[in-house]
Design an enzyme around this catalytic site. Structure first.
Site, PDB file in Angstrom:
ATOM      1  N   LYS A  93       0.832  -1.206   0.000  1.00  0.00           N
ATOM      2  CA  LYS A  93       0.000   0.000   0.000  1.00  0.00           C
ATOM      3  C   LYS A  93       0.869   1.260   0.000  1.00  0.00           C
ATOM      4  O   LYS A  93       0.644   2.176  -0.789  1.00  0.00           O
ATOM      5  CB  LYS A  93      -0.925  -0.035   1.234  1.00  0.00           C
ATOM      6  N   SER A  94       1.864   1.292   0.883  1.00  0.00           N
ATOM      7  CA  SER A  94       2.727   2.484   0.964  1.00  0.00           C
ATOM      8  C   SER A  94       3.420   2.756  -0.367  1.00  0.00           C
ATOM      9  O   SER A  94       3.490   3.902  -0.830  1.00  0.00           O
ATOM     10  CB  SER A  94       3.802   2.274   2.032  1.00  0.00           C
ATOM     11  N   ASP A 129       1.384  -1.331  11.965  1.00  0.00           N
ATOM     12  CA  ASP A 129       0.124  -1.759  11.345  1.00  0.00           C
ATOM     13  C   ASP A 129      -0.213  -3.223  11.659  1.00  0.00           C
ATOM     14  O   ASP A 129      -1.334  -3.673  11.406  1.00  0.00           O
ATOM     15  CB  ASP A 129       0.186  -1.577   9.824  1.00  0.00           C
ATOM     16  N   ARG A 156      -7.893  -3.312   9.088  1.00  0.00           N
ATOM     17  CA  ARG A 156      -7.006  -4.259   9.786  1.00  0.00           C
ATOM     18  C   ARG A 156      -7.682  -4.903  10.999  1.00  0.00           C
ATOM     19  O   ARG A 156      -7.342  -6.014  11.393  1.00  0.00           O
ATOM     20  CB  ARG A 156      -5.703  -3.571  10.187  1.00  0.00           C
TER      21      ARG A 156
HETATM   22  C1  S3P Z   1       2.305   4.694   6.118  1.00  0.00           C
HETATM   23  C2  S3P Z   1       2.874   4.972   7.306  1.00  0.00           C
HETATM   24  C3  S3P Z   1       2.312   4.532   8.594  1.00  0.00           C
HETATM   25  C4  S3P Z   1       1.298   3.408   8.434  1.00  0.00           C
HETATM   26  C5  S3P Z   1       0.370   3.630   7.289  1.00  0.00           C
HETATM   27  C6  S3P Z   1       1.114   3.835   5.983  1.00  0.00           C
HETATM   28  C7  S3P Z   1       2.944   5.227   4.895  1.00  0.00           C
HETATM   29  O1  S3P Z   1       1.698   5.634   9.218  1.00  0.00           O
HETATM   30  O2  S3P Z   1       0.569   3.216   9.630  1.00  0.00           O
HETATM   31  O3  S3P Z   1      -0.502   2.505   7.138  1.00  0.00           O
HETATM   32  O4  S3P Z   1       2.646   4.750   3.794  1.00  0.00           O
HETATM   33  O5  S3P Z   1       3.752   6.159   5.021  1.00  0.00           O
HETATM   34  P1  S3P Z   1       2.587   6.687  10.064  1.00  0.00           P
HETATM   35  O6  S3P Z   1       3.749   6.997   9.246  1.00  0.00           O
HETATM   36  O7  S3P Z   1       1.740   7.896  10.278  1.00  0.00           O
HETATM   37  O8  S3P Z   1       2.899   5.955  11.329  1.00  0.00           O
END
Ligand code: S3P
Length: 428
Positions: A21-22, A314, A387
């Protein structure tokens, strides 16, 4: 709503979890501000990443999306144009925060909104530094909550120390830094995921990393790329846990991203005694990737705290399910960030797992779980959090009786074919 029955014959077989996803979000956004055509394969066609595509289309970028193949026609930073419509991020915090960093330097006005969960999530962690850089941003609670209105413009670099280890905060400020005067530096308290740093380099940007400090110089352009997105370890985590706790299981997960800033779940499983092995480790498109094999395991409780937290933030909902099957106590600390995710995940994990008979208590910064406990069937609720929905479905695989997961449609945010994978593995 979805009903999950106890799996008696084990979970067996091979699956490929959907794209990360990221990385999928970043590939679309970086492609949109780059010069030329960016092609993406292995893209996650989940609702969150589709929200990113939708927003960037409204910002004037032509994007062709066919399942996991996406083509983004970037026209450079100047190619983004003032949207005539509001930018709706849906449920996606990553879309909101990273896009705000991009909008902060664009000489036009835009309005960002999302769903009821987004409306509760703190945005001042990015809007404060972006305002300090010179962007005009306003919204409810003095610019902390959506709807947010942004008028970007000429911004100045900033040397910013973040109170939270957050890749979203780090990325938002760095993206604004790319079009700001001078150097922009972000320092974080613990290392968060580094996909932005890796992918910006692949797009031809100079990124300087020094421990917990990341800097970029203003005035940098991006060049279009071909991005190959690995499988999402945060999605794999549900089947890593399922494979470890469902009797008679052996699951192979192919092509999973194993970037060290994301592999806290692997460390925890190994610490708890899980039979987990990595094969075929390789680097694909600047990101480490491997095939993972997990089998039913005897597990012991553990402590999870400190630096590892951002590396598995996550995965905590499903780690809580894992801990219900481990011998002894599992203590999770330093995880206050859970309170500002899609739901307050300390509250939602504890309340829903209790309904299945788990011995679990919330603490101020995490939770304590005692195992092993035979979970029992009941009706639980995702609270609109993908989740939480998936963690409860995995608990359903070992609960006596059936577990009904209400609001399970939220799972499409990150893992549209999640239930198909449960079925495939339980039919073998
Ligand atoms: C993400 C960073 C995380 C994660 C999110 C995706 C990202 O959040 O919880 O699902 O893609 O940069 P934070 O960076 O705010 O902890």
């Amino acid at each position: 709503m979805n009903k999950v029955e106890q799996v008696t014959g084990g979970l067996n077989g091979t699956i490929k979890v959907p794209g990360d996803k990221s990385i999928s979000h970043r590939a679309v956004m970086f492609g949109a501000i780059a010069e030329g055509t960016t092609t993406i394969e292995g893209f996650l066609p989940g609702e969150d990443c589709l929200s990113t595509i939708d927003c960037f289309r409204k910002l004037g970028i032509q994007i062709d999306a066919q399942g996991d193949k996406v083509k983004v026609e970037g026209k450079g930073w100047q190619g983004l144009t003032e949207p005539i419509d509001i930018l709706d991020v849906g449920n996606s915090g990553t879309t909101t925060r990273l896009m705000l960093g991009i909008l902060a330097t664009r000489p036009f006005h835009s309005v960002v909104i999302g769903d009821a969960s987004i409306a509760k999530r703190p945005m001042s962690r990015v809007t404060d530094p972006l305002r300090q850089m010179g962007a005009e941003i306003d919204g409810r609670d003095n610019g902390n909550l959506t709807p947010l209105s942004v008028r970007g413009g000429q911004t100045k670099g900033i040397d910013y120390t973040s109170k939270v280890a957050s890749a979203q905060v780090k990325s938002s400020i760095l993206l604004a830094g790319l079009q700001s005067e001078g150097v922009t530096t972000v320092t974080e308290p613990h290392l968060s995921r580094d996909h932005t740093e890796r992918m910006l380099r692949a797009f031809g940007v100079d990124v300087d990393v020094n421990g917990l400090k990341v800097s970029v110089k203003g005035g940098q352009d991006l060049t279009s790329q071909h991005v190959i997105v690995p499988g999402d370890i945060s999605s794999a985590a549900f089947f890593l846990v399922a494979g470890a706790i469902v009797p008679n299981s052996r699951i192979v997960l192919e092509n999973v991203g194993v970037n060290p800033t994301r592999t806290g779940i692997i460390d925890v499983l190994q610490q708890m005694g899980a039979k987990l092995e990595l094969f075929n480790e390789r680097v694909s498109n600047g990101e480490p990737v491997a095939d993972l094999v997990i089998s039913t395991s005897d597990l012991r409780g553990t402590e999870i705290a400190g630096d590892i937290i951002p590396r598995l933030i996550d995965e905590i909902p499903v780690i809580a399910v894992l801990a219900t099957q481990a011998q002894g106590k599992t203590v999770i600390r330093d995880a206050e960030e859970l309170k500002v995710k899609e739901t307050n995940r300390i509250d939602t994990v504890v309340s829903e797992l209790k309904k299945l008979g788990a011995n679990i208590e919330a603490t101020g910064d995490g939770m304590i779980i005692e195992g092993p406990v035979q979970l029992k069937g009941n009706t639980v609720n995702s609270h609109g959090d993908h989740r939480i929905g998936m963690a409860m479905a995995i608990a359903g695989c070992i609960a006596k009786g059936s577990v009904t997961v209400e609001n399970s449609e939220a799972i499409a945010v990150s893992y549209p074919n999640f239930f198909d994978h449960i079925h495939t593995l339980s039919e073998k």
